[in-house]
Scaffold this active site. Structure first.
Site, PDB file in Angstrom:
ATOM      1  N   MET A   1      15.049 -22.609  41.565  1.00 24.79           N
ATOM      2  CA  MET A   1      14.732 -23.883  40.924  1.00 24.79           C
ATOM      3  C   MET A   1      16.011 -24.675  40.649  1.00 24.79           C
ATOM      4  O   MET A   1      16.052 -25.895  40.815  1.00 24.79           O
ATOM      5  CB  MET A   1      13.946 -23.646  39.622  1.00 24.79           C
TER       6      MET A   1
ATOM      7  N   PHE B   1      27.913  -0.972   9.466  1.00 17.18           N
ATOM      8  CA  PHE B   1      27.703  -0.677  10.884  1.00 17.18           C
ATOM      9  C   PHE B   1      26.278  -1.074  11.298  1.00 17.18           C
ATOM     10  O   PHE B   1      25.310  -0.720  10.630  1.00 17.18           O
ATOM     11  CB  PHE B   1      27.929   0.819  11.138  1.00 17.18           C
ATOM     12  N   GLN B   2      26.178  -1.781  12.375  1.00 16.17           N
ATOM     13  CA  GLN B   2      24.905  -2.284  12.906  1.00 16.17           C
ATOM     14  C   GLN B   2      24.129  -3.127  11.898  1.00 16.17           C
ATOM     15  O   GLN B   2      22.907  -3.167  11.915  1.00 16.17           O
ATOM     16  CB  GLN B   2      24.037  -1.142  13.456  1.00 16.17           C
TER      17      GLN B   2
ATOM     18  N   LYS C   1      16.890   1.004   5.592  1.00 17.20           N
ATOM     19  CA  LYS C   1      16.746   2.440   5.792  1.00 17.20           C
ATOM     20  C   LYS C   1      16.369   3.167   4.495  1.00 17.20           C
ATOM     21  O   LYS C   1      15.529   4.065   4.498  1.00 17.20           O
ATOM     22  CB  LYS C   1      18.059   3.000   6.351  1.00 17.20           C
TER      23      LYS C   1
ATOM     24  N   GLU D   1      15.786  -3.598  24.212  1.00 15.35           N
ATOM     25  CA  GLU D   1      14.874  -4.124  23.194  1.00 15.35           C
ATOM     26  C   GLU D   1      14.210  -5.438  23.600  1.00 15.35           C
ATOM     27  O   GLU D   1      13.108  -5.758  23.143  1.00 15.35           O
ATOM     28  CB  GLU D   1      15.588  -4.304  21.852  1.00 15.35           C
TER      29      GLU D   1
END
Lengths: 168, 579
Positions: free
Chosen positions: B476, B111-112, B161, B49
């Site tokens: 760097m 969940f999630q 949802k 993502e």
């Protein structure tokens, strides 16, 4: 906010009177902005206005390190913030409410303090009193100091609210 | 017409002219992925993502349109926090859509589940939690408006949802009603005349051109203003390309690794004309010593930038293009400069002659210098090639050695400094400008952070080209450890061979080429340029000991600029613990 130091450095304290939309998470957005920009909130009072879709948040900010204009400009970028008025000390009417639970001793001396600050006794039993007083925050500081000698068991202040002077 | 919230969401995106979105489905966003099948919007399926977010950014950088990313709840939402923060720091217009658990489950540690709006509050311009499907068209329209107007930035919409599954009566709002959001774009005429007075009287003026000019589509106006006034221009890291590097009045990039002339011109200037830049610490160095004699004109659409770092003498709030148009008009009326600037001009050309960017490529071809690779790439790619960089040494060399002649040809992570930005951002850029050549200049450290998105590029037929300047180090960091930590190299060695970049590229469906000597550079570039049916990765094995110069030690004054290795001792003496 700690004890009677509530208004120490009064000259560094500016009030931002912030009108916001009453939306989910708006207080969190404002508090989050202060913490991530490193601004200090000294006190904060929030309640709906006469229009229930709006709330007025009175934020007392410490401008010792940050100029209040920069804080106001950052706040103004929040989409739910509708209006910001910066009220400087002396140019506004400021009030704060304090409730103090104190030991009931020396009734005459206590009466004197109550009269001096225009306080009222809102609850009592044989050992304790609850005193309510609303005044300018510096007055509350003095009242708090005066009550201390009786023994403060518990004390709560609301943080200040303010409106600009009418002028004229 | 009755639609589900999910259908309304996809239709609303279509109404906002979304052409492409970058995302990855999952539980809470499942209802939205069903109508995506029937939509004309292209969906690019990412492998992580974070990639979706950076692709949306790359797309926005090169098209000027808002980039769209769509992911599910919980870990997907947290994975997109980095791109949101990156877009917030660099004012990139972006709309992120996240799935959320059902409204009734919010707060139950489902969940999630994660508090996406809470987590992203600090890294978005605004965010929404949708609680009613009927709000979806309004919220989507507002989100695109907020993302693209005023100072652009990312907006997130969190969609539970059940809200996606419930139905609503479709409508499209005619107007936007955001009483607390009204960015001011019109400039104040009085401020314009004050600015012109300062400009006319200035003996040593310099334009400090920032990314706001690109957001405002002000490149043409800038060119006319410079043509009229003859004032030199330095373009910040976010503004590379807004003014052509090949123009004699262009000084290149200012700042910590800026061109000597750009840095010194700011330092000695008596008037800095800041157009859409924010006095970033990488430009100013220690602010106490920054451009000490300069008066400041500061044009910014965000009034909170005025005085945030440096108090301006004239603050102009508004759109940079409108401000430039007004400045041009006022300058034409008021007449030209009141003073002779020939001495300043000769000072500047003296600096340019004495202190050009420098490096040396050995005739033997070894070791291969990264700057040589960049010059070869620059000279052997089309003029309008889009260059995308990660963060670190390779980014600074790319900015220094490329000659940007067009706006929107440079894409990088400026403010946040997100390693791993280049590969996904290049994919987003190529998706937005499929007819242009897109080269990502990446470091080996950066590449390893997000290289799995090359699978996305191969699978979706987005043929980007990646040049890894592989010095086998977090270069760097290594440079700073060499200069400021007594050459104590702590956890910076990566190995040139692990991974096998050519093998990795091939495993991901890309062409892979390895280059070890300067003699092989040109043929490798030509070979890569000719491949258009899949992405290409070139593993350039470059000198691990090459450092980025010039350099202003962190926390130091820009006057203490170090020009090359001969100044290392000075750097060590003057550099404080880097920050």
């Amino acid at each position: 906010m700690t004890g009677s130091t509530a208004t120490n450095g009064e000259q560094n304290l500016h009030i931002l009177s912030v009108l916001v939309e009453n939306r989910f998470g708006v207080l969190s957005r404002i508090a989050g902005l202060f913490s991530r920009r490193g601004f200090n909130i000294f006190s904060l009072a929030v309640a709906p206005t006469d229009d229930p879709s709006r709330s007025r948040i009175s934020i007392v900010v410490d401008v010792h390190n940050t100029d209040a204009t920069q804080i106001a400009k950052q706040l103004d970028k929040l989409v739910n913030v509708l209006d910001i008025t910066e009220l400087q000390p002396g140019s506004s009417i400021e009030r704060e409410l304090m409730l103090a639970r104190v030991t009931a001793s020396d009734a005459d001396a206590m009466r004197q303090v109550i009269d001096q600050f225009g306080a009222s006794v809102v609850d009592s039993n044989e050992e304790e009193l609850i005193i309510s007083v609303h005044a300018h925050p510096t007055e509350l500081d003095l009242c708090e100091t005066a009550l201390r000698k009786f023994g403060i068991i518990e004390l709560q202040r609301t943080g200040r609210i303010a409106l600009g002077h009418l002028g004229g | 017409m009755e639609l589900t919230g999910a259908q309304a969401l996809v239709k609303s995106l279509e109404m906002c002219d979304v052409e492409v979105m970058f995302g990855l489905p999952g539980g809470a966003i499942l209802p939205v992925y069903d109508p995506i099948l029937d939509s004309k919007i292209r969906h690019v399926l990412v492998r992580h993502e974070q990639g979706a977010g950076h692709m949306a950014q790359g797309y926005a950088h090169v098209t000027g349109k808002p980039g769209v990313a769509i992911v599910t709840s919980g870990p997907a939402a947290t994975n997109i926090v980095t791109p949101l923060c990156d877009a917030y720091m660099d004012s990139i217009p972006m709309v992120a859509i996240t799935g959320q658990v059902a409204l009734a489950s919010i707060g139950s540690d489902a969940f999630q589940e994660c508090d996406t709006t809470g987590i992203t509050m600090a890294v978005t311009k605004h965010n929404y939690l949708v609680t009613d499907p009927a709000d979806i068209p309004r919220i989507v329209k507002e989100a695109f408006h907020i993302a693209t107007t005023g100072r652009p930035g990312p907006v997130l919409i969190d969609v539970p949802k059940d809200v996606s599954n419930e139905t609503m009566e479709w409508y499209w709002p005619d107007e936007i009603d955001l009483p607390g959001y009204s960015p001011i774009t019109d400039v104040d005429a009085d401020k314009i005349s004050e600015a012109i007075e300062l400009i006319r009287a200035a003996e040593k003026p310099v334009i400090y051109a920032g990314g706001g000019l690109l957001k405002a589509h002000a490149a043409d106006a800038l060119k006319r203003f410079v043509g009229l006034t003859g004032i030199h221009v330095a373009t910040t890291l976010m503004a590379r390309g807004v003014f052509p590097d090949r123009d004699p009045l262009c000084l290149g990039m200012p700042g910590m690794h800026g061109n000597y002339t750009a840095v010194m011109a700011f330092q000695r200037s008596d008037l800095l004309i800041n157009l859409g830049a924010r006095f970033d610490d990488r430009v100013t160095g220690n602010t106490e010593f920054f451009a000490p004699d300069a008066k400041i004109i500061h044009v910014d659409i965000d009034p909170a930038e005025h005085g945030k770092v440096r108090l301006p003498d004239v603050a102009i709030q508004g759109d940079a293009r409108q401000a430039l148009e007004a400045l041009i008009a006022e300058h034409e009326i008021s007449g030209g400069s009141k003073v002779d600037r020939s001495e300043w001009k000769s000072t500047i050309s003296g600096w340019q002659e004495q202190h050009p960017l420098q490096y040396e490529q050995a005739d033997s071809g070894f070791p291969l210098k990264p700057q040589f690779v960049l010059e070869q790439l620059r000279d052997n790619t089309p003029d309008d090639t889009i260059v995308v960089a990660g963060v670190g040494q390779h980014q600074m060399w790319a900015s220094q050695f490329w000659k940007f002649d067009h706006p929107y040809t440079w894409v990088n992570s400026g403010g946040l400094g997100t390693m791993g930005f280049a590969v996904p951002a290049a994919i987003g850029a190529k998706a937005g400008q499929p007819n242009r050549m897109v080269w990502a200049i990446d470091g080996d450290g950066c590449f390893q952070m997000t290289a799995q998105e090359l699978i996305t590029a191969a699978a979706e037929n987005i043929p980007v080209k990646i040049a890894i300047l592989n010095n086998a180090y977090l270069g760097m960091v290594r440079q700073w450890q060499e200069l400021f930590y007594d050459e104590r190299y702590s956890e910076v060695y990566l190995s040139p061979d692990h991974p096998d970049y050519v093998g990795w590229a091939e495993a991901m469906g890309c062409a892979g080429i390895r280059v070890e000597s300067a003699d092989e550079v040109l043929s490798a570039i030509e070979k890569a340029n000719a491949i258009n049916d899949r992405p290409v990765v070139i593993d350039f094995r470059v000198d691990a000991f090459e450092k980025v110069y010039p350099m202003v030690p962190a926390g130091g004054s820009n006057d203490d600029i170090i020009l090359g290795p001969e100044g290392d001792a000075d750097a060590k003496a003057k550099g404080t613990a880097p920050s």
